[in-house]
Design a protein around this motif. Structure first.
Motif, PDB file in Angstrom:
ATOM      1  N   VAL A 182       3.903  -1.153   3.723  1.00  0.00           N
ATOM      2  CA  VAL A 182       3.388   0.188   3.451  1.00  0.00           C
ATOM      3  C   VAL A 182       4.544   1.132   3.130  1.00  0.00           C
ATOM      4  O   VAL A 182       5.557   1.154   3.838  1.00  0.00           O
ATOM      5  CB  VAL A 182       2.575   0.722   4.654  1.00  0.00           C
ATOM      6  N   ASN A 236       1.133   5.382  -0.059  1.00  0.00           N
ATOM      7  CA  ASN A 236       0.383   6.608   0.185  1.00  0.00           C
ATOM      8  C   ASN A 236       1.258   7.837  -0.022  1.00  0.00           C
ATOM      9  O   ASN A 236       2.477   7.732  -0.223  1.00  0.00           O
ATOM     10  CB  ASN A 236      -0.239   6.580   1.591  1.00  0.00           C
ATOM     11  N   ASP A 274      -2.450   8.331   5.499  1.00  0.00           N
ATOM     12  CA  ASP A 274      -2.790   6.916   5.410  1.00  0.00           C
ATOM     13  C   ASP A 274      -4.041   6.609   6.235  1.00  0.00           C
ATOM     14  O   ASP A 274      -3.997   6.535   7.463  1.00  0.00           O
ATOM     15  CB  ASP A 274      -1.621   6.079   5.917  1.00  0.00           C
ATOM     16  N   ASN A 313       0.858  -1.183   0.000  1.00  0.00           N
ATOM     17  CA  ASN A 313       0.000   0.000   0.000  1.00  0.00           C
ATOM     18  C   ASN A 313       0.894   1.232   0.000  1.00  0.00           C
ATOM     19  O   ASN A 313       1.736   1.398   0.888  1.00  0.00           O
ATOM     20  CB  ASN A 313      -0.920   0.005   1.231  1.00  0.00           C
ATOM     21  N   THR A 363      -5.921   3.875   5.152  1.00  0.00           N
ATOM     22  CA  THR A 363      -6.362   2.610   4.570  1.00  0.00           C
ATOM     23  C   THR A 363      -5.562   1.380   4.989  1.00  0.00           C
ATOM     24  O   THR A 363      -6.063   0.261   4.863  1.00  0.00           O
ATOM     25  CB  THR A 363      -6.315   2.698   3.028  1.00  0.00           C
ATOM     26  N   SER A 364      -4.349   1.539   5.474  1.00  0.00           N
ATOM     27  CA  SER A 364      -3.497   0.367   5.696  1.00  0.00           C
ATOM     28  C   SER A 364      -4.057  -0.574   6.755  1.00  0.00           C
ATOM     29  O   SER A 364      -4.052  -1.799   6.575  1.00  0.00           O
ATOM     30  CB  SER A 364      -2.077   0.805   6.086  1.00  0.00           C
ATOM     31  N   PHE A 388      -1.617  -1.322  -3.964  1.00  0.00           N
ATOM     32  CA  PHE A 388      -2.737  -0.404  -3.763  1.00  0.00           C
ATOM     33  C   PHE A 388      -2.244   1.036  -3.849  1.00  0.00           C
ATOM     34  O   PHE A 388      -1.296   1.421  -3.152  1.00  0.00           O
ATOM     35  CB  PHE A 388      -3.394  -0.627  -2.399  1.00  0.00           C
ATOM     36  N   LEU A 397      -6.968  -2.406   5.222  1.00  0.00           N
ATOM     37  CA  LEU A 397      -6.505  -3.422   4.282  1.00  0.00           C
ATOM     38  C   LEU A 397      -5.990  -4.655   5.012  1.00  0.00           C
ATOM     39  O   LEU A 397      -6.232  -5.791   4.587  1.00  0.00           O
ATOM     40  CB  LEU A 397      -5.402  -2.856   3.380  1.00  0.00           C
TER      41      LEU A 397
END
Length: 250
Positions: A117, A96, A100, A94, A102-103, A163, A106
């Motif tokens: 990440v 960004n 962040d 992931n 979303t991690s 992502f 996810l």
């Protein structure tokens, strides 16, 4: 880590990160109204101008509430149609741009997969006030690595899923964007996938954000960038009229 979002968090983020925009807008409306004391404005023209300012201030909040707070975007159920496998053998990445949200979500969606990440935020290049403020309150996923857009420190053909969730548009230069996507192409397995979510510079987003839609890029722009980076597929699905989900493969 708790990943449940607060009510209207999307709207609150917009207000917080773009407060300079709203201060300017409200100040402008106040000046226009007070100018009636010194100038004889046409009442029709006055209300048209005020209406346009109010539209520009309120419509982004309404659309943001719809997209980020009520559409289910952060439930990530829309990922089901992409048929992404969760396995201990899978590596997901992931990436960004300094903010962040979303991690952790996810990782809950793909608990078996390893999640790495990366953050490509560059204080010298990414100077917009919104992203600077967002970075100050962003959660940091454990072992997040700071990177440059021209190099991702992973082996070639090692990643199953990449992502890019509302992040890639922060790379403003087209050439830098292509170089970054070339790195994504390099680390992605031949049967891997890159999932990108973006607002586009299109008519629905013009209606939503007025001139602010120029912060985003057109579908053609992204398609050309992915093609120049070596990706063989570039498939788009709409998640609400205002956001696009791109599923790309090497």
């Amino acid at each position: 880590m708790e990943t449940k979002r607060k009510k209207f968090q999307g709207v609150l983020n917009i207000l917080s990160f773009n407060r300079h925009f709203y201060v300017i807008g409200i100040t402008a409306i106040t000046i226009i109204i007070l100018s009636q004391l010194y100038f004889q404005w046409s009442q029709a023209l006055l209300w048209i101008i005020i209406g346009l300012f109010l539209y520009g201030l309120l419509m982004p909040l309404i659309v943001s509430a719809y997209v980020y707070d009520f559409s289910g975007y952060y439930n990530f159920d829309w990922l089901k149609s992409l048929q992404l496998e969760d396995s201990e053998k899978k590596l997901a990445v992931n990436i960004n741009a300094g903010f962040d949200e979303t991690s952790y979500i996810l990782k809950n969606k793909f608990p078996k997969s390893k999640l790495q990440v990366f953050d490509f935020y560059n204080a010298e290049q990414h100077t917009e006030p919104a992203i600077v403020r967002a970075r100050k309150v962003s959660l940091t996923y454990p072992n997040t690595s700071q990177i440059k857009t021209d190099y991702i420190p992973l082996q070639t053909n090692s990643v199953d899923i990449i992502f890019l969730l509302s992040a890639a548009h922060e790379i403003r230069s087209f050439n830098e964007k292509v170089q970054f996507l070339k790195e994504c192409h390099r680390i992605c397995k031949p049967n891997g996938k890159l999932i990108m979510v973006e607002h586009l510079r299109d008519f629905p987003n013009f209606l939503a954000f007025s001139v602010g839609f120029t912060h985003f890029f057109s579908r053609k722009h992204w398609e050309t960038a992915f093609k120049n980076a070596g990706f063989s597929t570039f498939n788009e699905n709409k998640f609400t009229p205002f956001m696009s989900v791109f599923n790309c493969q090497p």
